[in-house]
Design a protein around this motif. Structure first.
Motif, PDB file in Angstrom:
ATOM      1  N   GLY A 177       1.030  -1.162   0.021  1.00 13.81           N
ATOM      2  CA  GLY A 177       0.067   0.106   0.082  1.00 13.81           C
ATOM      3  C   GLY A 177       0.852   1.088  -0.004  1.00 13.81           C
ATOM      4  O   GLY A 177       2.147   1.119   0.093  1.00 13.81           O
ATOM      5  N   PRO A 178       0.272   2.466  -0.233  1.00 13.74           N
ATOM      6  CA  PRO A 178       1.350   3.752  -0.435  1.00 13.74           C
ATOM      7  C   PRO A 178       1.283   4.114   0.993  1.00 13.74           C
ATOM      8  O   PRO A 178       0.663   3.788   2.146  1.00 13.74           O
ATOM      9  N   GLY A 179       2.254   5.055   1.197  1.00 14.87           N
ATOM     10  CA  GLY A 179       2.752   5.602   2.447  1.00 14.87           C
ATOM     11  C   GLY A 179       4.193   5.861   2.413  1.00 14.87           C
ATOM     12  O   GLY A 179       5.013   5.364   1.809  1.00 14.87           O
ATOM     13  N   ASP A 180       4.679   6.747   3.491  1.00 17.09           N
ATOM     14  CA  ASP A 180       6.170   7.235   3.785  1.00 17.09           C
ATOM     15  C   ASP A 180       6.873   5.864   4.036  1.00 17.09           C
ATOM     16  O   ASP A 180       7.840   5.590   3.656  1.00 17.09           O
ATOM     17  N   TYR A 181       6.099   4.903   4.729  1.00 14.72           N
ATOM     18  CA  TYR A 181       6.642   3.694   5.187  1.00 14.72           C
ATOM     19  C   TYR A 181       7.347   2.713   3.788  1.00 14.72           C
ATOM     20  O   TYR A 181       8.358   1.986   3.873  1.00 14.72           O
TER      21      TYR A 181
END
Length: 345
Positions: A90-94
């Motif tokens: 999934g999307p995100g800074d991680y």
């Protein structure tokens, strides 16, 4: 081993699934191969990986877990013995080191193609969306708070349409969800039903003695819509084994290495885990096997995803398949749950 079927299919899978997220960080390639050999010998035919593995997600190790599976498949020729699951991140800074842009058509196809190459296979049996694109309460966030300024457009139809292409091309067989909520699950099912698109058949969410939140709305969805739970973290990062209360944990244990997963070291989580350990010992059971047996036999669980950093742990965890909990111990488990509900949400 005990077996069941993936919902809405004739595919038989083991009630225990081999989780792999430690391989490439906590486990070497040789250790991963030993674990896969043991799993096959014990009757497990269902492995789960993800393009971001191992955990925690890091650019230098990303994809290494699936690469190890691929080298094992090439060495053993065991592809036809396995049901193999993976996930698009999934999307995100991680995970921005993997890609940005969420579940666009290009990103989904890219994720599948890269996983096929790592796994050294022509197809993936079950491909899952690792977590939602939208802002929702996942990974330790207990309650949902709506963000009026959220920049996300509903794309359930487009995602399933892309998977329709991948299924037609023979690269993916079935679609699954992960870390999803009741609303998102029903929206995907709705789009599939009314637009003749691939229907998600499983949902991979956290479920354990210290996190039974799936038993809310999602349990009803699971039963009524026949979408099976693939339960992950059934040992809550190992705390339900009891080792942290006996000084048997090692410096490289997950809880010691990855402090960011604080929901598993929360004081209330530890209190509950200790009570479950004491309950297991009262009945002469291994705390780890009691915790796993509880999850495996929930009526909405299709398969219980277990993992371990060494072969002895893995063997003990697999052997939990032979344990059936009686009504007396289940009543005592539910008593603890009523007094300390879901501390590791």
């Amino acid at each position: 081993m005990r077996y069941t079927k993936l919902p809405n299919t004739d595919i038989e899978i083991s009630k225990i699934c081999l989780g792999t997220m430690t391989w490439g960080k906590q486990n070497t390639e040789d250790e991963a191969h030993v674990q896969m050999d043991m799993a096959i010998d014990k009757g497990i035919n269902f492995f789960d990986t993800a393009e971001l593995y191992p955990v925690p997600a890091e650019a230098e190790t990303q994809g290494r877990t699936s690469t190890y599976i691929g080298t094992w498949l090439k060495k053993t020729g065991n592809r036809d013995k396995l049901i193999l699951a993976s996930k698009i991140t999934g999307p995100g800074d991680y995970t921005k080191h993997i890609r940005t842009g969420g579940f666009s058509k290009q990103n989904i196809i890219d994720a599948v193609n890269r996983e096929l190459k790592r796994l050294q296979t022509d197809y993936i049996d079950l491909f899952q969306l690792h977590w939602p694109e939208r802002e929702t309460n996942t990974f330790g966030t207990r309650d949902y708070t709506h963000d009026e300024n959220e920049h996300w457009n509903q794309n359930f139809y487009a995602v399933l349409e892309t998977f329709q292409e991948l299924i037609s091309d023979g690269k993916v067989r079935f679609v699954g969800l992960s870390n999803e909520k009741a609303w998102g699950t029903m929206r995907y099912l709705e789009e599939a039903k009314y637009n003749n698109l691939p229907r998600p058949i499983t949902i991979q969410n956290a479920y354990s003695l210290v996190n039974r939140t799936f038993e809310g709305d999602l349990a009803e969805v699971s039963h009524r819509e026949n979408i099976g739970l693939l339960a992950y973290s059934p040992m809550a990062f190992g705390i339900l084994s009891g080792k942290y209360f006996k000084g048997l944990d090692k410096p490289n244990s997950r809880l010691n290495l990855f402090k960011r997963f604080s929901r598993y070291s929360d004081p209330q989580t530890m209190v509950a885990a200790k009570r479950y350990m004491e309950l297991a010992e009262k009945y002469g059971l291994s705390p780890a096997q009691m915790a796993l047996a509880f999850v495996t036999d929930r009526p909405f669980v299709t398969s219980n995803i277990i993992g371990a950093t060494d072969s002895a742990q893995l063997e003990e965890n697999i052997e939990s398949i032979h344990l059936k909990l009686g009504e007396d111990i289940l009543k005592e488990i539910n008593k603890i749950h009523s007094e300390i509900p879901n501390p590791a949400t």
